[in-house]
Design a protein around this motif. Structure first.
Motif, mmCIF file in Angstrom:
data_model
loop_
_atom_site.group_PDB
_atom_site.id
_atom_site.type_symbol
_atom_site.label_atom_id
_atom_site.label_comp_id
_atom_site.label_asym_id
_atom_site.label_seq_id
_atom_site.Cartn_x
_atom_site.Cartn_y
_atom_site.Cartn_z
ATOM 1 N N PHE A 250 0.849 -1.151 0.050
ATOM 2 C CA PHE A 250 -0.012 -0.197 -0.125
ATOM 3 C C PHE A 250 1.080 1.299 0.068
ATOM 4 O O PHE A 250 0.511 2.278 -0.543
ATOM 5 C CB PHE A 250 -0.823 -0.207 1.200
ATOM 6 C CG PHE A 250 -2.031 -1.151 0.874
ATOM 7 C CD1 PHE A 250 -3.148 -0.786 0.112
ATOM 8 C CD2 PHE A 250 -1.983 -2.195 1.891
ATOM 9 C CE1 PHE A 250 -4.043 -1.557 -0.163
ATOM 10 C CE2 PHE A 250 -3.163 -3.122 1.497
ATOM 11 C CZ PHE A 250 -4.110 -2.705 0.663
ATOM 12 N N ASP A 251 2.160 1.369 0.491
ATOM 13 C CA ASP A 251 2.953 2.487 0.483
ATOM 14 C C ASP A 251 3.220 2.906 -0.885
ATOM 15 O O ASP A 251 3.263 3.946 -1.255
ATOM 16 C CB ASP A 251 4.135 2.098 1.460
ATOM 17 C CG ASP A 251 3.886 1.937 2.891
ATOM 18 O OD1 ASP A 251 2.901 2.547 3.156
ATOM 19 O OD2 ASP A 251 4.812 1.513 3.650
ATOM 20 N N VAL B 280 0.116 4.037 -2.568
ATOM 21 C CA VAL B 280 -0.121 5.777 -2.199
ATOM 22 C C VAL B 280 0.629 6.468 -3.262
ATOM 23 O O VAL B 280 0.457 7.476 -3.663
ATOM 24 C CB VAL B 280 0.077 5.770 -0.760
ATOM 25 C CG1 VAL B 280 0.070 7.324 -0.424
ATOM 26 C CG2 VAL B 280 -1.024 5.094 -0.204
ATOM 27 N N GLU B 281 2.214 6.140 -2.968
ATOM 28 C CA GLU B 281 2.961 6.860 -4.039
ATOM 29 C C GLU B 281 2.555 6.998 -5.278
ATOM 30 O O GLU B 281 2.841 7.992 -6.007
ATOM 31 C CB GLU B 281 4.444 6.247 -3.675
ATOM 32 C CG GLU B 281 5.632 7.278 -4.229
ATOM 33 C CD GLU B 281 6.997 6.475 -4.358
ATOM 34 O OE1 GLU B 281 7.989 6.985 -4.860
ATOM 35 O OE2 GLU B 281 7.020 5.602 -3.537
ATOM 36 N N GLN C 245 -0.422 9.154 -6.284
ATOM 37 C CA GLN C 245 -0.301 10.534 -6.143
ATOM 38 C C GLN C 245 0.502 11.295 -7.334
ATOM 39 O O GLN C 245 0.284 12.339 -7.655
ATOM 40 C CB GLN C 245 0.502 10.760 -4.615
ATOM 41 C CG GLN C 245 -0.214 10.699 -3.637
ATOM 42 C CD GLN C 245 0.686 10.746 -2.153
ATOM 43 O OE1 GLN C 245 1.819 10.441 -2.312
ATOM 44 N NE2 GLN C 245 0.243 11.356 -1.032
ATOM 45 N N GLU D 57 -8.673 10.285 -6.576
ATOM 46 C CA GLU D 57 -8.608 10.586 -4.960
ATOM 47 C C GLU D 57 -9.382 9.712 -4.252
ATOM 48 O O GLU D 57 -8.950 9.346 -3.178
ATOM 49 C CB GLU D 57 -9.438 12.150 -5.012
ATOM 50 C CG GLU D 57 -9.194 12.566 -3.630
ATOM 51 C CD GLU D 57 -9.693 13.801 -3.498
ATOM 52 O OE1 GLU D 57 -9.768 14.560 -2.250
ATOM 53 O OE2 GLU D 57 -10.090 14.537 -4.339
ATOM 54 N N LEU E 277 -6.679 6.979 -3.729
ATOM 55 C CA LEU E 277 -5.921 7.187 -2.830
ATOM 56 C C LEU E 277 -6.291 7.071 -1.590
ATOM 57 O O LEU E 277 -5.541 6.610 -0.510
ATOM 58 C CB LEU E 277 -5.549 8.752 -2.884
ATOM 59 C CG LEU E 277 -4.460 9.411 -2.018
ATOM 60 C CD1 LEU E 277 -3.210 8.698 -1.968
ATOM 61 C CD2 LEU E 277 -4.373 10.861 -1.931
ATOM 62 N N ASN E 278 -7.573 7.565 -1.000
ATOM 63 C CA ASN E 278 -8.064 7.288 0.268
ATOM 64 C C ASN E 278 -8.339 5.886 0.583
ATOM 65 O O ASN E 278 -7.798 5.264 1.829
ATOM 66 C CB ASN E 278 -9.416 8.300 0.416
ATOM 67 C CG ASN E 278 -9.394 9.316 0.149
ATOM 68 O OD1 ASN E 278 -8.543 10.308 0.644
ATOM 69 N ND2 ASN E 278 -10.322 10.144 -0.477
ATOM 70 N N TYR F 188 -6.279 3.388 -0.436
ATOM 71 C CA TYR F 188 -5.047 2.689 -0.247
ATOM 72 C C TYR F 188 -4.388 3.352 1.143
ATOM 73 O O TYR F 188 -3.769 2.402 1.628
ATOM 74 C CB TYR F 188 -4.052 3.241 -1.404
ATOM 75 C CG TYR F 188 -4.496 2.700 -2.914
ATOM 76 C CD1 TYR F 188 -5.283 1.624 -2.979
ATOM 77 C CD2 TYR F 188 -4.119 3.664 -3.809
ATOM 78 C CE1 TYR F 188 -5.594 1.340 -4.322
ATOM 79 C CE2 TYR F 188 -4.586 3.230 -5.054
ATOM 80 C CZ TYR F 188 -5.271 1.994 -5.514
ATOM 81 O OH TYR F 188 -5.527 1.648 -6.603
ATOM 82 N N ARG F 189 -4.740 4.533 1.620
ATOM 83 C CA ARG F 189 -4.193 5.019 2.681
ATOM 84 C C ARG F 189 -4.633 4.292 3.951
ATOM 85 O O ARG F 189 -4.225 4.003 4.815
ATOM 86 C CB ARG F 189 -4.580 6.444 2.954
ATOM 87 C CG ARG F 189 -3.543 7.331 2.004
ATOM 88 C CD ARG F 189 -4.088 8.764 2.193
ATOM 89 N NE ARG F 189 -3.219 9.670 1.733
ATOM 90 C CZ ARG F 189 -3.269 11.244 1.285
ATOM 91 N NH1 ARG F 189 -4.345 11.618 1.620
ATOM 92 N NH2 ARG F 189 -2.402 11.768 0.856
ATOM 93 N N ASP F 190 -5.956 3.539 3.566
ATOM 94 C CA ASP F 190 -6.799 2.778 4.641
ATOM 95 C C ASP F 190 -6.390 1.417 4.584
ATOM 96 O O ASP F 190 -7.165 0.347 4.988
ATOM 97 C CB ASP F 190 -8.324 2.934 4.579
ATOM 98 C CG ASP F 190 -8.790 4.442 4.984
ATOM 99 O OD1 ASP F 190 -7.806 5.120 5.561
ATOM 100 O OD2 ASP F 190 -9.844 4.842 4.410
ATOM 101 N N LYS F 191 -5.489 1.027 3.693
ATOM 102 C CA LYS F 191 -4.943 -0.138 3.326
ATOM 103 C C LYS F 191 -6.254 -1.096 3.008
ATOM 104 O O LYS F 191 -6.353 -2.409 3.103
ATOM 105 C CB LYS F 191 -4.659 -1.042 4.621
ATOM 106 C CG LYS F 191 -3.479 -0.240 5.373
ATOM 107 C CD LYS F 191 -2.071 -0.233 4.915
ATOM 108 C CE LYS F 191 -1.185 0.363 5.740
ATOM 109 N NZ LYS F 191 0.223 0.557 5.094
#
Length: 989
Positions: free
Chosen positions: A939-940, A943-944, A947, A962, A965-966, A968-971
């Motif tokens: 997931f890191d 996110v990269e 973006q 977007e 992105l949200n 992926y940030r929440d796994k």
């Protein structure tokens, strides 16, 4: 007292520094000028040095044999010294080229060679078993073949005539191996027929049982060896070897008193230049072991052998860049080489070969008694027009060897003033001026001494021709007259250039006239047309006619040009060859009128290709309008291309059909410049061409250079012919290939207005034969504005493409594809399907249309399997295609709700390939990589990547990404059509 002592010490110290500085200066000068070995010899007289020989199995054997030979020469040193002393007594001014009336000339050597070769005809008459009918036909063929092969350059068409004559002998029943050997040579040289190789293999075994001299069997082997070198087949390796033993036995058979030493030397030298190092070593050993080979030839080729070793040790750097060991070995091997060459010269001072090789040593080891000029004189004493020696002498005069441009021109003038126009000597002016222009970068137009030299040359030559009306001049070779005409034209001596062209007409060497992409034919015709009262007006008219024409040009000038054209045309008679200039000029005027009106210019290609400059050996214009450009076996051309003389520049719309056929390089639409290739310069920029290199699927490739992608290649769906439809602006292009493949990009650098449009190959390449077919060429001014880029506001892009659709004829493929994309972004899915189905019905290979139809199906029916089926064949096998279809496949593999379709590991593998191929430039590349990373649990990285995608995506894409992105940030992963699926599955493979 102490102060005086200090002053004295200081003076002595300063003096010592000065002396040491002078010594260092002398040593440095000698080092830079190649004389370090002399310094070393003076400083270390007691050191005994040895040569480093190649570590070969027979090196020791060769060293022993040549040591014996050196001892023999040592016993005869008085002979060499006497010859050198006698030669030194004949004093000539520096750089002089004295006439040598007693010396041989090339024509006399040819006569001697004809005598030598005619012995084979005598051998045939003495030894053949042919019937009387076959003998008559064979003798006719052999006499013509043996004379032609010596007395003139034999062209393909001549070989074809010889082949037909030889076949008559075969049809009459001849089975003679000598006849078959030379008929096979004519067959191979005219058509490249592999039957010739089979014949040579057969006759070699027959010669073993016959009484024919070894010369003919040796020729059969050499012919077969040369033919085998044209194919990489490993089974032919045995055919590629030099028959060393046969060569040695042939030289033994000829013996030292054959009377044809010069003929034998030339033949061995031809083979020597193509031999491998181990073959040269074996040949030298064989010569040294024999006592019945002409001693001149033995020593001559020993000299060649050690010359090559000397320069092999030296390497290619400047003298001050070499190591001490390089200098030492160069000097030691050079001493050995010059010992043999001087001895050979003393044996036969009437032959030019050994002293000709010594010129190089006169350059490397300057000696007042044995300079390069000294050995040059020894060469022309033997053969006055020995071309290789004149070339070496000229090389010794270039600035890097301590000469100067003034010395080069003095040498040229001395050659001219020999007044020996029956030889190549006065024509060394061509070599000197070409060397100054091409290698030394001298602008000949600015050198009054060059202009005067050319004028004096023409005056002397014309006087000679008048005084020797019945004699043949060396310049009767049209290549020489062609080169002279170009040099005179360069120096703006139009009258002299026109005279050269007229005297050679119509046998001009057009290939040479077109070197460096010059429009040679039109310039030659213009030069002839420009003689007389209207000369300057014609040149000025032509320069205005063929200048750059684009959308900003003042087309009102065309009326004046048309009136001027009619006036100037009337000054040249219809029967004058110069009248052809106006045929081309008239065609260009018609094309410019059409260009100014905005109509398509149908680039007509009549039999004479009026309005075009062809770069090829020959061309054919068919009744169907297809132009076939050819490289012919034995020809000089190094490119196949067709240049319109109307110098049209972007914005342009171009349409052409290309069929590379046997073309040895890619061919299509290019821009090139009239200049020699320069390091770092992109030749043929920009370029869009069909590559003759086949893809793994057996189809052609579309290659492109000069775009923001620099270089690329895409496989096409079919073999040729291929249609290229190009819209090109100053900084952007749109290309449609075969009505299905689309490509658009910005150009790599600003437009080069010194370039010109060309259809065909861009870079030079030499091939035995090749062919290119071009048809349906048309061009028009492009009044359409270039499309806004992806970063432009969405409303601007909608407005542009909708307006372009209204202004087009409804068949603008680029517009329809872009409308598919716009309607998709607008959510007007029915229109997307309607446009896509209509286009795919006409051409099922339009990848971009498939992509937007696939995305529409995905958004409306969510049928992942149907989407994959739609794009899989065009994407999976071609990871270098547009980012959209590959990115979509990756996203389906990473985000499908169907467990049978979803495969995160495969998605990530494809994403990696795509990223490498596309250079991580496109937002969808990053979005696809993000989806694949998320599906595999990284997931890191997801996110990269997302973006990065959002940095350059459009408004609609940014909204979609977007949400990703949200997640992926929440796994969490994403499933089509945009639902969050929770943590990534551990079952992804």
């Amino acid at each position: 007292m102490n102060q005086k002592k200090s002053s004295s010490c200081l003076v002595r110290f300063v003096g010592l520094v000065v002396v040491l500085g002078m010594l260092c200066g002398i040593l440095t000068w000698q080092w830079r000028n190649g004389g370090w070995n002399e310094v070393l010899k003076d400083l270390t007289p007691s050191i005994r040095l040895s040569r480093q020989l190649p570590a070969t199995p027979r090196a020791e054997e060769l060293e022993k044999l040549q040591t014996i030979q050196l001892q023999k020469i040592q016993r005869n040193q008085s002979q060499v010294r006497a010859a050198l002393k006698s030669a030194a007594a004949r004093r000539y001014p520096p750089l002089s080229v004295p006439d040598m009336p007693a010396a041989m000339t090339r024509s006399q050597i040819r006569e001697k060679t004809v005598q030598y070769r005619m012995r084979e005809l005598s051998d045939y008459r003495r030894l053949t078993q042919d019937s009387p009918e076959a003998r008559s036909a064979s003798e006719k063929f052999l006499e013509m073949y043996l004379r032609d092969i010596v007395e003139r350059e034999v062209r393909v068409i001549d070989y074809q005539k010889l082949e037909r004559l030889g076949r008559e002998a075969l049809d009459a029943g001849s089975k003679d191996p000598l006849l078959r050997t030379y008929h096979a040579r004519a067959l191979w040289s005219s058509a490249g027929d592999w039957e010739a190789v089979k014949t040579w293999t057969e006759v070699l075994s027959e010669f073993e049982k016959s009484n024919y001299p070894r010369n003919v069997a040796l020729n059969a082997w050499i012919f077969r060896r040369a033919a085998a070198g044209t194919r990489p087949d490993p089974e032919l390796n045995e055919f590629r070897s030099l028959p060393v033993q046969m060569l040695v036995k042939w030289l033994q058979e000829e013996g030292p008193k054959s009377g044809f030493t010069e003929c034998l030397s030339v033949r061995v030298a031809e083979l020597w230049d193509t031999a491998k190092p181990e073959e040269k070593e074996a040949l030298i050993i064989g010569m040294l072991q024999s006592e019945s080979i002409d001693e001149y030839i033995v020593n001559e080729f020993l000299g060649y052998y050690f010359t090559q070793l000397a320069f092999q040790h030296r390497g290619g750097g400047y003298a001050n860049q070499l190591t001490m060991d390089q200098h030492l070995q160069f000097r030691l091997h050079s001493d050995c080489a010059t010992t043999y060459l001087k001895y050979a010269w003393s044996l036969r001072p009437d032959l030019p070969f050994a002293p000709g090789r010594m010129i190089k040593f006169g350059m490397n080891f300057p000696d007042a008694n044995e300079s390069a000029h000294f050995w040059f004189l020894r060469t022309i004493e033997a053969q006055f027009d020995h071309y290789g020696s004149y070339k070496e002498m000229l090389h010794s005069l270039i600035p890097i060897w301590g000469g100067s441009h003034a010395q080069m021109l003095t040498f040229a003038r001395n050659c001219v003033e020999t007044n020996r126009f029956d030889t190549n000597v006065p024509y060394m002016i061509v070599d000197v001026l070409q060397r100054l222009q091409n290698d030394e970068k001298v602008d000949l137009r600015k050198r009054s001494d060059v202009v005067k030299l050319l004028q004096d040359f023409a005056k002397l030559r014309n006087t000679y021709r008048t005084d020797h009306a019945d004699s043949k001049l060396y310049e009767d070779l049209t290549t020489v007259k062609t080169d002279l005409a170009m040099l005179m034209e360069t120096c703006q001596l139009q009258d002299l250039a026109a005279a050269e062209i007229r005297s050679a007409w119509p046998r001009i060497n057009w290939t040479r006239l077109r070197q460096n992409l010059r429009p040679g034919r039109i310039l030659a015709l213009r030069t002839m047309a420009s003689q007389g009262k209207s000369g300057r007006e014609i040149i000025a008219f032509d320069e205005r006619l063929r200048r750059v024409w684009d959308a900003k040009s003042d087309f009102d000038q065309l009326k004046n040009l048309s009136e001027e054209y009619e006036k100037l045309k009337s000054h040249v008679g219809a029967d004058d060859p110069a009248a052809e200039y106006f045929l081309h000029a008239g065609m260009v005027l018609d094309q410019l009128r059409q260009f100014a009106s905005g109509d398509w210019i149908e680039m007509k290609t009549g039999p004479q290709l009026a309005g075009w400059e062809p770069y090829c050996d020959s061309w054919l214009v068919g009744d169907d309008g297809i132009v076939t450009l050819s490289m012919n076996r034995g020809g000089e051309s190094q490119r196949l291309s067709l240049r319109p003389l109307a110098n049209l520049h972007p914005p342009l719309e171009i349409d052409v059909t290309v069929e590379p056929g046997g073309c040895p390089a890619g061919a299509g639409i290019r821009w090139a410049c009239e200049a020699p290739f320069e390091l770092g310069k992109v030749e043929g920029y920009p370029a869009f061409f069909i590559s003759s290199v086949r893809s793994s699927a057996g189809s052609d490739n579309l290659d492109f250079r000069g775009t923001s992608r620099r270089f690329g290649a895409r496989p096409l769906e079919t073999r040729g012919p291929h249609q290229l439809q190009l819209k090109i602006w100053d900084e952007l292009f749109e290309l449609v290939t075969d009505g299905g493949m689309l490509m658009t990009s910005s150009l790599l650098k600003p437009w080069d207005r010194s370039g010109f449009l060309s259809f065909g190959m861009g870079s030079e390449i030499r091939a035995d034969d090749g062919e290119l077919r071009l048809s349906r060429i048309r061009i028009r001014a492009l009044k359409l504005q270039p499309a806004p880029d992806e970063k432009s506001p969405f409303e601007d892009r909608v407005r542009y493409w909708e307006g372009r659709q209204i202004g087009s004829d409804g068949e603008d493929l680029f517009t329809l594809v872009q409308l598919c994309r716009i309607r998709f972004d607008q959510g007007r899915y029915d229109e997307v399907i309607s446009i896509a189905d209509r286009l795919l019905e006409k051409n099922p290979h339009i990848r971009d249309v498939k992509v937007w139809k696939a995305r529409t199906v995905l958004n409306t029916t969510h049928d992942d399997a149907a989407v994959l089926a739609l794009i899989k064949n065009t994407s999976l096998g071609s990871p270098d295609d547009y980012e959209h279809d590959m990115a979509l496949m990756i996203e389906i593999l990473a985000m499908s709700e169907d467990d049978g379709i979803r495969n995160g590991q495969q998605a990530k593998t494809l994403a990696g390939i795509m990223a490498r191929r596309k250079g991580n430039k496109y937002p969808r590349t990053h979005a696809a990589l993000a989806a694949a990373s998320a599906e595999t649990g990284d997931f890191d990285a997801a996110v990269e990547a997302i973006q990065k995608a959002m940095e350059s995506g459009n408004e609609k894409e940014k909204i979609e990404w977007e949400a990703r992105l949200n997640a992926y940030r929440d796994k969490k992963t994403i499933r089509f059509p945009g639902k969050s699926a929770g943590p990534a599955s551990d079952k992804s493979e």
